[in-house]
Design a protein around this motif. Structure first.
Motif, PDB file in Angstrom:
ATOM      1  N   LYS A   1     -58.651  20.084  10.263  1.00  0.00           N
ATOM      2  CA  LYS A   1     -58.335  21.608  10.611  1.00  0.00           C
ATOM      3  C   LYS A   1     -56.988  21.703  11.015  1.00  0.00           C
ATOM      4  CE  LYS A   1     -60.541  25.354  13.109  1.00  0.00           C
ATOM      5  NZ  LYS A   1     -61.580  25.619  14.091  1.00  0.00           N
ATOM      6  N   GLU A   2     -56.608  20.982  11.860  1.00  0.00           N
ATOM      7  CA  GLU A   2     -55.307  21.180  12.448  1.00  0.00           C
ATOM      8  C   GLU A   2     -54.061  21.017  11.436  1.00  0.00           C
ATOM      9  OE1 GLU A   2     -52.862  19.319  16.214  1.00  0.00           O
ATOM     10  OE2 GLU A   2     -54.532  18.687  15.847  1.00  0.00           O
ATOM     11  N   LEU A   3     -54.241  20.216  10.355  1.00  0.00           N
ATOM     12  CA  LEU A   3     -53.257  20.036   9.097  1.00  0.00           C
ATOM     13  C   LEU A   3     -53.464  21.063   8.299  1.00  0.00           C
ATOM     14  CD1 LEU A   3     -52.863  16.160   9.052  1.00  0.00           C
ATOM     15  CD2 LEU A   3     -51.730  17.843  10.377  1.00  0.00           C
ATOM     16  N   ASP A   4     -54.593  21.830   8.114  1.00  0.00           N
ATOM     17  CA  ASP A   4     -54.904  22.654   7.061  1.00  0.00           C
ATOM     18  C   ASP A   4     -55.126  22.049   5.638  1.00  0.00           C
ATOM     19  OD1 ASP A   4     -55.262  25.247   6.089  1.00  0.00           O
ATOM     20  OD2 ASP A   4     -53.224  25.513   5.491  1.00  0.00           O
ATOM     21  N   LEU A   5     -55.814  20.958   5.626  1.00  0.00           N
ATOM     22  CA  LEU A   5     -56.150  20.118   4.695  1.00  0.00           C
ATOM     23  C   LEU A   5     -57.477  21.019   3.862  1.00  0.00           C
ATOM     24  CD1 LEU A   5     -56.273  16.619   5.973  1.00  0.00           C
ATOM     25  CD2 LEU A   5     -54.448  17.340   4.181  1.00  0.00           C
ATOM     26  N   ASP A   6     -57.596  20.844   2.405  1.00  0.00           N
ATOM     27  CA  ASP A   6     -58.598  21.310   1.612  1.00  0.00           C
ATOM     28  C   ASP A   6     -59.959  20.840   1.770  1.00  0.00           C
ATOM     29  OD1 ASP A   6     -56.666  23.506   0.821  1.00  0.00           O
ATOM     30  OD2 ASP A   6     -55.774  21.760  -0.725  1.00  0.00           O
ATOM     31  N   GLU A   7     -59.905  19.482   1.948  1.00  0.00           N
ATOM     32  CA  GLU A   7     -61.116  18.866   1.807  1.00  0.00           C
ATOM     33  C   GLU A   7     -60.962  17.356   2.801  1.00  0.00           C
ATOM     34  OE1 GLU A   7     -63.640  16.868  -1.894  1.00  0.00           O
ATOM     35  OE2 GLU A   7     -62.461  18.971  -2.172  1.00  0.00           O
ATOM     36  N   VAL A   8     -62.185  16.965   3.413  1.00  0.00           N
ATOM     37  CA  VAL A   8     -62.158  15.692   4.130  1.00  0.00           C
ATOM     38  C   VAL A   8     -63.591  15.133   4.113  1.00  0.00           C
ATOM     39  CG1 VAL A   8     -62.970  17.124   6.073  1.00  0.00           C
ATOM     40  CG2 VAL A   8     -61.907  15.095   6.609  1.00  0.00           C
ATOM     41  N   HIS A   9     -63.380  13.703   3.825  1.00  0.00           N
ATOM     42  CA  HIS A   9     -64.497  12.779   3.536  1.00  0.00           C
ATOM     43  C   HIS A   9     -64.560  11.852   4.793  1.00  0.00           C
ATOM     44  CE1 HIS A   9     -65.668  14.828   0.136  1.00  0.00           C
ATOM     45  NE2 HIS A   9     -64.520  14.966  -0.362  1.00  0.00           N
ATOM     46  N   ALA A  10     -65.379  11.494   5.641  1.00  0.00           N
ATOM     47  CA  ALA A  10     -65.233  10.733   6.703  1.00  0.00           C
ATOM     48  C   ALA A  10     -66.198   9.520   6.606  1.00  0.00           C
ATOM     49  CB  ALA A  10     -65.423  11.431   8.226  1.00  0.00           C
ATOM     50  N   GLN A  11     -65.998   8.467   7.452  1.00  0.00           N
ATOM     51  CA  GLN A  11     -66.946   7.286   7.665  1.00  0.00           C
ATOM     52  C   GLN A  11     -67.028   6.598   6.242  1.00  0.00           C
ATOM     53  OE1 GLN A  11     -70.320   9.393   9.561  1.00  0.00           O
ATOM     54  NE2 GLN A  11     -69.742   8.200  11.293  1.00  0.00           N
ATOM     55  N   LEU A  12     -65.985   6.406   5.475  1.00  0.00           N
ATOM     56  CA  LEU A  12     -65.884   5.824   4.152  1.00  0.00           C
ATOM     57  C   LEU A  12     -65.480   4.322   4.226  1.00  0.00           C
ATOM     58  CD1 LEU A  12     -64.249   8.654   2.131  1.00  0.00           C
ATOM     59  CD2 LEU A  12     -66.825   8.265   2.429  1.00  0.00           C
ATOM     60  N   LEU A  13     -66.177   3.283   3.561  1.00  0.00           N
ATOM     61  CA  LEU A  13     -65.588   2.073   3.257  1.00  0.00           C
ATOM     62  C   LEU A  13     -64.743   2.319   2.048  1.00  0.00           C
ATOM     63  CD1 LEU A  13     -68.866   0.088   3.892  1.00  0.00           C
ATOM     64  CD2 LEU A  13     -66.788   0.229   5.506  1.00  0.00           C
ATOM     65  N   PRO A  14     -64.138   1.028   1.834  1.00  0.00           N
ATOM     66  CA  PRO A  14     -63.175   1.054   0.812  1.00  0.00           C
ATOM     67  C   PRO A  14     -63.692   1.350  -0.761  1.00  0.00           C
ATOM     68  CG  PRO A  14     -62.360  -0.883   2.282  1.00  0.00           C
ATOM     69  CD  PRO A  14     -63.730  -0.182   2.779  1.00  0.00           C
ATOM     70  N   ASP A  15     -64.728   0.689  -1.090  1.00  0.00           N
ATOM     71  CA  ASP A  15     -65.137   1.035  -2.347  1.00  0.00           C
ATOM     72  C   ASP A  15     -65.909   2.620  -2.278  1.00  0.00           C
ATOM     73  OD1 ASP A  15     -67.249   0.544  -0.162  1.00  0.00           O
ATOM     74  OD2 ASP A  15     -68.832   0.171  -1.830  1.00  0.00           O
ATOM     75  N   GLN A  16     -66.185   3.167  -1.157  1.00  0.00           N
ATOM     76  CA  GLN A  16     -66.647   4.558  -1.100  1.00  0.00           C
ATOM     77  C   GLN A  16     -65.424   5.510  -1.323  1.00  0.00           C
ATOM     78  OE1 GLN A  16     -68.715   4.294   2.578  1.00  0.00           O
ATOM     79  NE2 GLN A  16     -70.647   4.504   1.805  1.00  0.00           N
ATOM     80  N   LYS A  17     -64.285   5.117  -0.946  1.00  0.00           N
ATOM     81  CA  LYS A  17     -62.891   5.853  -1.000  1.00  0.00           C
ATOM     82  C   LYS A  17     -62.623   5.837  -2.419  1.00  0.00           C
ATOM     83  CE  LYS A  17     -60.671   5.104   3.263  1.00  0.00           C
ATOM     84  NZ  LYS A  17     -59.393   4.746   4.202  1.00  0.00           N
ATOM     85  N   VAL A  18     -62.721   4.474  -3.321  1.00  0.00           N
ATOM     86  CA  VAL A  18     -62.382   4.548  -4.589  1.00  0.00           C
ATOM     87  C   VAL A  18     -63.355   5.440  -5.296  1.00  0.00           C
ATOM     88  CG1 VAL A  18     -62.590   3.177  -6.819  1.00  0.00           C
ATOM     89  CG2 VAL A  18     -61.665   2.291  -4.496  1.00  0.00           C
ATOM     90  N   GLU A  19     -64.760   5.740  -4.991  1.00  0.00           N
ATOM     91  CA  GLU A  19     -65.806   6.649  -5.666  1.00  0.00           C
ATOM     92  C   GLU A  19     -65.263   7.734  -5.497  1.00  0.00           C
ATOM     93  OE1 GLU A  19     -69.496   5.639  -3.971  1.00  0.00           O
ATOM     94  OE2 GLU A  19     -69.503   3.613  -4.937  1.00  0.00           O
ATOM     95  N   GLN A  20     -64.824   8.325  -4.194  1.00  0.00           N
ATOM     96  CA  GLN A  20     -64.329   9.838  -3.961  1.00  0.00           C
ATOM     97  C   GLN A  20     -63.108  10.041  -4.833  1.00  0.00           C
ATOM     98  OE1 GLN A  20     -65.584  12.172  -2.477  1.00  0.00           O
ATOM     99  NE2 GLN A  20     -67.222  11.167  -1.314  1.00  0.00           N
TER     100      GLN A  20
END
Length: 636
Positions: A492-511
């Protein structure tokens, strides 16, 4: 990760550091010396044709031998008409009509362009040696009343292992006994350790910091989190489609066309119009020499090299011209949080005293409690306090695992820890709802206040997001292993369009896979990260961008672009440089083809002689080189 930088001439760079550079330099030096010797012989001994041929011939073999061999290999595979073939035929044709210097000069220019391209890439990306540091060496397998050190591959699901303080977790499993603080930074990128206790899961690759854990293995090593990270880095690069260079597409049509025209020019006029066969064959060869895409072969790699050089002057290392070109089409930028958009260094953000306690007293109580700890939270409090604590005056120090610290100072019992510590000690406290890690303090059983510790946002992160959007980036996204509340606050502070939290590396790849599927066909996706845990997703993105100053070696090896100053705003600078580079390259292409077209007409009608063709060709090349170097003056 292994990227193949395949150029249009199908020459695969196998960047092997200094040895390759030394070989290329020696090759250029010997080629140039023999070329110079040939020119001297031609000037001083014009009738010594055999000596001239020997000097120019050896120079040609040194500088152009690999091009001719590549052309022959391509022909054997059915790939006849490419620039290797055209340069080979044109230069051999030049030798056939006795114009040895032109044949060698074309190959010399080509090799100089290749050397500049090779020099821009400093390391091979095949090495993932640094990543292997997170691979556990052994597991303490419990058998009966004793333990035995075994290879993690030898442990089966359901086996019991013991993990002692300081050891890496060898396999994924569930804690059945013990409590400890777990360093998860290798997987999540977060520097704040997490507490684990019986019934909770631990993941391979994490480091046990305090207590002894008894763990029941839930996955074999091949299926563990750490094994997945290594596998993703090794294989994700195979999903990348290489950027197709313009010259390859162009040469598919240009090369057979000019070869066909040269052949027609040499054969048709003598058959139907009469005249000397020797004259028309000579004119056909002149036409072929003029048509050699020397200016294109030089100006395109030099244009990209200029862009790579301009970027490096600003602390941006781009590992290949295809990545520089890809930055022109950047549609989606995905960021890691810790160490990328934030500093990755925790600091005291707020002091909230309670009752009659002052901020200074609250900070002093916290400093006394944390003075024995090396935990990042403790270090941030000690840095904020910046005073002297007499450890001799502290007594009965006790670390309460998963809760906090108890210590006696000047007769007062100080408690410092999380809200669970306050509840455990039945202390009435005021919950703190601010974003960040909270440290609650009580003195002699009375709540004294709380301290908020938070990772600071980098000073130029806001400017980076703003500039990227101004540059036409459609979507900015943050993926992080941190908790949802903190992640959403930063987004919110940086005005990003989208955020996904609590991810492990393989979940980041999926995103990233999901985001990749949702972008336009020609759009590119970039991931910006700094940790070893980011290596797999860096490898999977169209453009992997690593923070080089504080980033891990594995992330830097896996990345395509490295921001050496750790400033995310440098990505916007890279886009500016990429766009100027593209304009200059296309200017050179249009200029070279335009001049070539005019001179080819002159050559076909017999107006242009070989020397005029050589002069025009070299002139076009020099102008293209000077234009390509303009990119070095790119301003932010």
């Amino acid at each position: 990760m292994a990227h193949n930088h395949n150029h249009s001439h199908e020459h695969t760079h196998e960047h092997q550091g200094g040895d390759l550079n030394k070989t290329k330099i020696i090759q250029l030096i010997f080629g140039i010396l023999l070329f110079g010797a040939g020119l001297v012989l031609k000037k001083a001994f014009p009738n010594a044709a055999a000596y001239q041929l020997a000097a120019f011939g050896l120079s040609y073999l040194i500088l152009g031998g690999e091009v001719v061999i590549q052309a022959l290999k391509n022909i054997s595979r059915g790939q006849i008409f490419d620039e290797n073939f055209l340069m080979s035929v044109a230069t051999i044709g030049a030798f056939a009509i006795g114009d040895f210097p032109e044949g060698v000069a074309v190959m010399l220019f080509y090799q100089v362009g290749e050397y500049f391209q090779d020099a821009a890439v400093r390391k091979s990306k095949k090495s993932i040696t640094s990543l292997m540091d997170i691979r556990p060496d052994y597991a303490n397998l419990k058998r009966g009343g004793s333990t035995e050190k075994v290879d993690p591959d030898k442990v089966n699901i359901g086996d019991i292992i013991i993990i002692r303080p300081g050891e890496k977790v060898p396999l994924d499993g569930s804690v059945i006994e013990g409590e400890s603080m777990m360093d998860t930074s290798a997987l999540t990128g977060e520097s704040v350790p997490r507490s684990v206790k019986a019934g909770e899961t631990v993941l391979a690759g994490c480091i046990n910091q305090s207590g002894v854990l008894t763990v029941e293995v839930s996955r074999e090593f091949g299926q563990s989190t750490v094994a997945k990270i290594i596998d993703l880095v090794e294989n994700a690069s195979s999903k990348k489609a290489p950027s197709e260079n313009f010259i390859t597409t162009f040469s598919r049509y240009y090369t057979p066309a000019v070869v066909g025209l040269a052949l027609l020019l040499a054969v048709v006029p003598p058959l139907f119009l009469g005249g000397s066969w020797a004259e028309w064959i000579n004119r056909g060869l002149i036409f072929l020499v003029i048509s050699c895409p020397c200016a294109l072969v030089i100006s395109i790699p030099l244009g990209f090299f200029g862009g790579i050089g301009a970027a490096s002057k600003r602390g941006i290392l781009i590992k290949g011209s295809n990545y520089l070109e890809a930055l022109n089409n950047l549609d989606t930028v995905v960021f890691d949080k810790t160490g990328t958009l934030t500093k990755g260094v925790f600091a005291v953000r707020n002091l909230l005293p309670a009752g009659e306690t002052t901020k200074a007293q609250l900070l002093e109580y916290a400093a006394k409690a944390e003075s024995f700890s090396n935990h990042p939270i403790a270090r941030s409090i000690m840095k904020e306090y910046d005073g002297e604590i007499s450890r001799e005056a502290l007594q009965d120090y006790k670390e309460i695992s998963g809760h906090g610290i108890r210590v006696t100072a000047d007769g007062s019992v100080i408690l410092a820890g999380n809200d669970k510590l306050m509840k455990r000690e039945n202390i009435a406290f005021q919950p703190n709802n601010e974003i960040g890690t909270k440290v609650y303090l009580a003195v002699n059983g009375i709540f004294a206040g709380s301290i908020v510790i938070a990772d600071e946002i980098k000073s130029d992160s806001r400017a980076a997001i703003s500039r990227l959007k101004a540059a036409g980036v459609r979507k900015t996204v943050m993926l992080t292993g941190d908790n949802v509340q903190i992640a959403e606050s930063v987004a919110k502070e940086l005005d990003l369009d989208e955020v996904h939290a609590q991810l492990l590396p393989d979940q980041k790849v999926e995103q990233v896979e999901t985001l990749n599927a949702g972008k336009p066909a020609k759009g590119k996706l970039a991931f910006v990260g700094d940790g070893i845990n980011d290596a797999p997703v860096l490898a999977r993105a169209d453009i992997g961008i690593a923070m080089g100053g504080l980033g891990s070696d594995a992330a830097i090896e896996a990345a395509d672009v490295v921001l050496m100053t750790d400033e995310p705003s440098k990505l916007a600078d890279a886009i500016t440089i990429a766009r100027k580079t593209k304009r200059i390259v296309w200017q050179n292409i249009a200029f070279a083809l335009g001049v070539k077209g005019i001179i080819l007409l002159f050559g076909a009608f017999g107006v242009a002689t070989m020397w005029e063709a050589v002069f025009a060709d070299v002139g076009v090349s020099l102008i293209a080189i000077l234009n390509a170097m303009r990119v070095l003056q790119t301003k932010n």
